[in-house]
Design a protein around this motif. Structure first.
Motif, mmCIF file in Angstrom:
data_model
loop_
_atom_site.group_PDB
_atom_site.id
_atom_site.type_symbol
_atom_site.label_atom_id
_atom_site.label_comp_id
_atom_site.label_asym_id
_atom_site.label_seq_id
_atom_site.Cartn_x
_atom_site.Cartn_y
_atom_site.Cartn_z
ATOM 1 N N ASP A 150 -22.058 -27.901 52.867
ATOM 2 C CA ASP A 150 -22.914 -27.204 53.836
ATOM 3 C C ASP A 150 -24.025 -26.400 53.162
ATOM 4 O O ASP A 150 -24.140 -25.185 53.350
ATOM 5 N N LEU A 151 -24.835 -27.110 52.379
ATOM 6 C CA LEU A 151 -25.945 -26.481 51.676
ATOM 7 C C LEU A 151 -27.246 -27.217 51.989
ATOM 8 O O LEU A 151 -27.239 -28.395 52.336
ATOM 9 N N MET A 152 -28.335 -26.509 51.863
ATOM 10 C CA MET A 152 -29.658 -27.100 51.909
ATOM 11 C C MET A 152 -30.442 -26.535 50.739
ATOM 12 O O MET A 152 -30.301 -25.357 50.409
ATOM 13 N N LYS A 171 -24.470 -19.624 56.896
ATOM 14 C CA LYS A 171 -25.042 -18.278 57.035
ATOM 15 C C LYS A 171 -26.481 -18.379 56.541
ATOM 16 O O LYS A 171 -26.747 -18.216 55.352
ATOM 17 N N TRP A 172 -27.384 -18.650 57.422
ATOM 18 C CA TRP A 172 -28.754 -18.980 57.018
ATOM 19 C C TRP A 172 -29.447 -17.849 56.260
ATOM 20 O O TRP A 172 -30.461 -18.081 55.597
ATOM 21 N N ASN A 173 -28.898 -16.636 56.330
ATOM 22 C CA ASN A 173 -29.537 -15.517 55.624
ATOM 23 C C ASN A 173 -29.074 -15.411 54.181
ATOM 24 O O ASN A 173 -29.484 -14.501 53.460
ATOM 25 N N GLN A 174 -28.207 -16.338 53.709
ATOM 26 C CA GLN A 174 -27.753 -16.309 52.324
ATOM 27 C C GLN A 174 -28.390 -17.455 51.547
ATOM 28 O O GLN A 174 -28.195 -18.626 51.884
ATOM 29 N N GLN A 175 -29.152 -17.104 50.532
ATOM 30 C CA GLN A 175 -29.739 -18.125 49.676
ATOM 31 C C GLN A 175 -29.796 -17.638 48.236
ATOM 32 O O GLN A 175 -29.937 -16.449 47.963
ATOM 33 N N HIS A 219 -34.781 -23.183 46.105
ATOM 34 C CA HIS A 219 -34.030 -22.330 47.015
ATOM 35 C C HIS A 219 -32.784 -23.087 47.469
ATOM 36 O O HIS A 219 -32.885 -24.188 48.006
ATOM 37 N N LEU A 220 -31.615 -22.488 47.271
ATOM 38 C CA LEU A 220 -30.339 -23.074 47.680
ATOM 39 C C LEU A 220 -29.782 -22.207 48.799
ATOM 40 O O LEU A 220 -29.511 -21.019 48.602
ATOM 41 N N VAL A 221 -29.609 -22.807 49.989
ATOM 42 C CA VAL A 221 -29.309 -22.048 51.202
ATOM 43 C C VAL A 221 -27.939 -22.424 51.739
ATOM 44 O O VAL A 221 -27.586 -23.607 51.828
ATOM 45 N N ASP A 222 -27.165 -21.421 52.128
ATOM 46 C CA ASP A 222 -25.891 -21.608 52.811
ATOM 47 C C ASP A 222 -26.190 -21.852 54.281
ATOM 48 O O ASP A 222 -26.653 -20.944 54.986
ATOM 49 N N ILE A 223 -25.953 -23.077 54.791
ATOM 50 C CA ILE A 223 -26.313 -23.375 56.177
ATOM 51 C C ILE A 223 -25.246 -22.919 57.168
ATOM 52 O O ILE A 223 -25.401 -23.102 58.378
ATOM 53 N N LEU A 278 -31.414 -8.402 44.465
ATOM 54 C CA LEU A 278 -31.596 -8.148 45.877
ATOM 55 C C LEU A 278 -32.557 -9.168 46.457
ATOM 56 O O LEU A 278 -33.648 -9.388 45.926
ATOM 57 N N LEU A 279 -32.171 -9.833 47.561
ATOM 58 C CA LEU A 279 -33.004 -10.846 48.200
ATOM 59 C C LEU A 279 -33.030 -10.577 49.695
ATOM 60 O O LEU A 279 -32.030 -10.689 50.374
ATOM 61 N N ASP A 280 -34.219 -10.206 50.204
ATOM 62 C CA ASP A 280 -34.388 -9.940 51.638
ATOM 63 C C ASP A 280 -33.334 -8.956 52.164
ATOM 64 O O ASP A 280 -32.759 -9.127 53.242
ATOM 65 N N GLY A 281 -33.086 -7.921 51.369
ATOM 66 C CA GLY A 281 -32.186 -6.880 51.829
ATOM 67 C C GLY A 281 -30.708 -7.177 51.671
ATOM 68 O O GLY A 281 -29.875 -6.413 52.119
ATOM 69 N N ALA A 282 -30.348 -8.279 51.051
ATOM 70 C CA ALA A 282 -28.933 -8.629 50.867
ATOM 71 C C ALA A 282 -28.729 -9.118 49.441
ATOM 72 O O ALA A 282 -29.657 -9.604 48.794
ATOM 73 N N TRP A 283 -27.485 -8.999 48.966
ATOM 74 C CA TRP A 283 -27.202 -9.476 47.626
ATOM 75 C C TRP A 283 -27.283 -10.994 47.590
ATOM 76 O O TRP A 283 -26.746 -11.684 48.439
ATOM 77 N N GLU A 284 -27.976 -11.491 46.572
ATOM 78 C CA GLU A 284 -28.139 -12.935 46.435
ATOM 79 C C GLU A 284 -26.804 -13.550 46.022
ATOM 80 O O GLU A 284 -26.214 -13.163 45.015
ATOM 81 N N PRO A 285 -26.290 -14.529 46.769
ATOM 82 C CA PRO A 285 -25.002 -15.133 46.424
ATOM 83 C C PRO A 285 -25.139 -16.092 45.255
ATOM 84 O O PRO A 285 -26.241 -16.533 44.916
#
Length: 323
Positions: free
Chosen positions: A249-251, A267-271, A261-265, A3-10
């Motif tokens: 589309d990653l940062m 959907k900024w809330n998915q990392q 930290h690998l972020v989906d840009i 669980l990461l910030d209330g969402a499942w970590e992708p």
């Protein structure tokens, strides 16, 4: 899954292999010491050398043997450049290892180097503790421009066409510049964190840029509005930030130790958190993507970790962005 910030970590990427190539950190703050310019090799700093390591075989070879321990290094457009603590810079062509330049460019510590190609040709951007960003033409090393500040400059990044430049240094400010006929003109000074800025990067379209701070903040802005898009906060200093090319589309941004930290840009809330394995703190020397962003690399003191990006999932949808 966690669980990461209330969402499942992708799962955006999975560890694929480990290259047994150690990397060296010569300055406790400067952590941009791995780089990639082609699909077959990863470049890194080890002691007083720069090293090429084959991604397929893991075999390494020395590219540069330097008179100094490099604080910074970059590989791009067929050149490799390393910078040292007394303004030293050594530059070679990667393909034939032809020496291009070896000398000093004025100032004190070279904190970061970037090579980019714009309308006037190849340019080398040098951030220095003498409160400047110097811009040189390659391969001549003629000085094209000097940007002056009130603090030591730690990092600069330019958009793919060199039209936009962002710089950070020993203050909470992030400086945005636009290219003109005679150099670069400052357009904005932005502040979203409380400590010094350590690194910055542009997305593949030159629309959004990110900057990361020693206070653990990584912020992304849209240059069209100069307003923050998203803000991430870590408990440890952030030392490196990179965007992938489209359509991945990653940062990613790296903490000083242990975590990338690998972020989906899209959907900024998915990392996804890439956690370095080991019994002690794993100091991170740098991060980078393969040019096509199908792989990413994390430099550690004893190895370079290789991750495969989930390319099937990333290619399903392209990023939506109005330019």
């Amino acid at each position: 899954m966690v669980l990461l910030d209330g969402a499942w970590e992708p799962t955006l990427a999975r560890q694929a292999s480990k290259l047994d190539q150690p990397t060296s950190i010569h300055h406790w703050q400067l952590r941009d010491l791995v780089s990639c310019d082609d699909a077959g090799s990863i470049y890194s700093v080890y002691k007083n050398t720069t090293v090429r390591c084959s991604i397929a075989t893991g075999k390494s070879s020395i590219v540069q043997t330097l008179r100094f321990n490099p604080n910074c290094m970059t590989v791009d457009h067929g050149y490799i450049a390393a910078g040292g603590p007394s303004s030293q810079i050594d530059i070679k062509k990667v393909k034939d290892e032809e020496d291009v330049y070896s000398g000093q460019v004025g100032g004190i510590i070279n904190n970061s180097l970037r090579i980019a190609e714009g309308p006037i040709g190849l340019l080398l951007f040098v951030c220095n503790n003498d409160e400047t960003i110097k811009v040189f033409s390659l391969p001549s090393m003629d000085q094209y421009a000097t940007l002056e500040f009130q603090e030591s400059m730690n990092y600069s990044a330019v958009s793919h066409d060199c039209h936009w430049l962002v710089g950070v240094g020993d203050s909470p400010a992030v400086y945005l510049y636009e290219a003109t006929a005679t150099g670069y003109r400052r357009t904005q000074e932005l502040k979203e964190y409380s400590d010094v800025g350590m690194c910055c990067a542009w997305d593949s379209k030159g629309v959004r840029f990110a900057a990361a701070s020693q206070d653990g903040t990584t912020c992304v802005w849209d240059r069209r509005t100069s307003k923050p898009v998203v803000r991430f906060k870590c408990s440890a200093p952030c030392r490196s930030v990179k965007f992938s090319t489209a359509p991945m589309d990653l940062m990613m941004f790296a903490e000083e130790t242990n975590v990338v930290h690998l972020v989906d840009i899209r959907k900024w809330n998915q990392q996804q958190l890439l956690r370095m394995q080991g019994n002690s703190e794993a100091e991170i020397s740098g991060v980078c993507f393969l040019p096509d962003a199908t792989k990413l690399f994390v430099g550690l003191k004893d190895a370079i970790m290789v991750y495969d990006v989930d390319t099937v999932a990333r290619r399903r949808f392209s990023e939506g962005s109005l330019i």
